[in-house]
Scaffold this motif. Structure first.
Motif, PDB file in Angstrom:
ATOM      1  N   ARG A  23     -10.625 -11.517 -13.127  1.00 52.26           N
ATOM      2  CA  ARG A  23     -10.781 -11.121 -14.414  1.00 52.26           C
ATOM      3  C   ARG A  23      -9.921 -12.358 -15.271  1.00 52.26           C
ATOM      4  NH1 ARG A  23     -10.719 -10.297 -19.507  1.00 52.26           N
ATOM      5  NH2 ARG A  23     -10.267  -8.209 -20.537  1.00 52.26           N
ATOM      6  N   PHE A  27      -8.625 -13.840 -19.018  1.00 50.29           N
ATOM      7  CA  PHE A  27      -8.337 -13.357 -20.050  1.00 50.29           C
ATOM      8  C   PHE A  27      -8.850 -14.309 -21.222  1.00 50.29           C
ATOM      9  CE2 PHE A  27      -5.128 -11.253 -17.568  1.00 50.29           C
ATOM     10  CZ  PHE A  27      -5.504  -9.892 -17.759  1.00 50.29           C
ATOM     11  N   SER A  28      -9.448 -13.726 -22.340  1.00 47.98           N
ATOM     12  CA  SER A  28      -9.658 -14.753 -23.380  1.00 47.98           C
ATOM     13  C   SER A  28      -8.536 -15.372 -23.800  1.00 47.98           C
ATOM     14  CB  SER A  28     -10.500 -14.100 -24.482  1.00 47.98           C
ATOM     15  OG  SER A  28      -9.423 -13.096 -25.056  1.00 47.98           O
ATOM     16  N   THR A  29      -8.390 -16.121 -24.758  1.00 49.85           N
ATOM     17  CA  THR A  29      -7.327 -17.087 -25.390  1.00 49.85           C
ATOM     18  C   THR A  29      -6.579 -15.983 -26.052  1.00 49.85           C
ATOM     19  OG1 THR A  29      -8.676 -19.293 -25.526  1.00 49.85           O
ATOM     20  CG2 THR A  29      -6.680 -18.793 -26.954  1.00 49.85           C
ATOM     21  N   GLU A  30      -7.265 -14.863 -26.843  1.00 52.15           N
ATOM     22  CA  GLU A  30      -6.708 -14.095 -27.885  1.00 52.15           C
ATOM     23  C   GLU A  30      -5.899 -13.008 -26.706  1.00 52.15           C
ATOM     24  OE1 GLU A  30      -5.090 -11.639 -30.724  1.00 52.15           O
ATOM     25  OE2 GLU A  30      -5.541 -13.811 -30.690  1.00 52.15           O
ATOM     26  N   GLU A  31      -6.610 -12.582 -25.802  1.00 51.32           N
ATOM     27  CA  GLU A  31      -5.959 -11.640 -24.914  1.00 51.32           C
ATOM     28  C   GLU A  31      -4.603 -12.346 -24.082  1.00 51.32           C
ATOM     29  OE1 GLU A  31      -9.613  -9.037 -23.260  1.00 51.32           O
ATOM     30  OE2 GLU A  31      -9.295 -11.291 -22.463  1.00 51.32           O
ATOM     31  N   GLN A  32      -4.748 -13.469 -23.791  1.00 53.58           N
ATOM     32  CA  GLN A  32      -3.602 -14.255 -23.136  1.00 53.58           C
ATOM     33  C   GLN A  32      -2.447 -14.445 -24.161  1.00 53.58           C
ATOM     34  OE1 GLN A  32      -3.499 -14.959 -19.799  1.00 53.58           O
ATOM     35  NE2 GLN A  32      -1.262 -14.835 -20.406  1.00 53.58           N
ATOM     36  N   ARG A  33      -2.812 -14.606 -25.467  1.00 47.03           N
ATOM     37  CA  ARG A  33      -1.845 -14.813 -26.566  1.00 47.03           C
ATOM     38  C   ARG A  33      -1.143 -13.374 -26.699  1.00 47.03           C
ATOM     39  NH1 ARG A  33      -0.667 -13.500 -31.301  1.00 47.03           N
ATOM     40  NH2 ARG A  33      -2.584 -12.148 -31.734  1.00 47.03           N
ATOM     41  N   ARG A  34      -1.756 -12.232 -26.550  1.00 45.07           N
ATOM     42  CA  ARG A  34      -1.167 -10.933 -26.827  1.00 45.07           C
ATOM     43  C   ARG A  34      -0.408 -10.587 -25.507  1.00 45.07           C
ATOM     44  NH1 ARG A  34      -5.516  -6.601 -29.278  1.00 45.07           N
ATOM     45  NH2 ARG A  34      -3.477  -5.836 -29.580  1.00 45.07           N
ATOM     46  N   ILE A  35      -0.670 -10.954 -24.458  1.00 41.97           N
ATOM     47  CA  ILE A  35       0.054 -10.767 -23.252  1.00 41.97           C
ATOM     48  C   ILE A  35       1.315 -11.430 -23.203  1.00 41.97           C
ATOM     49  CG2 ILE A  35      -0.037 -11.094 -20.825  1.00 41.97           C
ATOM     50  CD1 ILE A  35      -2.991 -10.481 -20.819  1.00 41.97           C
ATOM     51  N   ASN A  36       1.351 -12.738 -23.653  1.00 43.81           N
ATOM     52  CA  ASN A  36       2.420 -13.670 -23.706  1.00 43.81           C
ATOM     53  C   ASN A  36       3.337 -13.002 -24.881  1.00 43.81           C
ATOM     54  OD1 ASN A  36       1.231 -15.166 -21.574  1.00 43.81           O
ATOM     55  ND2 ASN A  36       0.565 -16.755 -23.162  1.00 43.81           N
TER      56      ASN A  36
END
Length: 88
Positions: free
Chosen positions: A50, A52-61
């Protein structure tokens, strides 16, 4: 005896011994061992990675940073808040 039981038995024996020579021999064997996973361990027939999109990774971070800064509540506190919201 299955492989899990054998592993546990060996671990118990290693823990119980104080024989340095024996422990060094076991270490040498383990260090030189190259596993053949095709024989002993089942392999996954299908494995999906899997990304992650840039936005998903930003939210995870952001979530990790908030957690590290203590900006979170426990599950118990969250459940209490949800219950209060539902009661209103």
């Amino acid at each position: 005896m299955d492989i899990a039981e054998l592993k546990l038995e060996l671990i118990a024996k290693i823990i119980a011994t104080n024989d340095v020579v024996l422990l060094n021999r076991v270490k040498e064997i383990m260090d030189s061992y190259e596993p053949n996973t095709a024989v002993n361990e089942p392999t996954l027939a299908y494995e999906k990675t899997r990304f992650f999109s840039t936005e998903e990774q930003r939210r995870i971070n952001l979530a990790v940073q908030q957690y590290e800064n203590g900006e979170c509540i426990s599950d118990e506190e969250a459940q209490k808040e949800i219950q209060e919201w539902l009661e209103d």
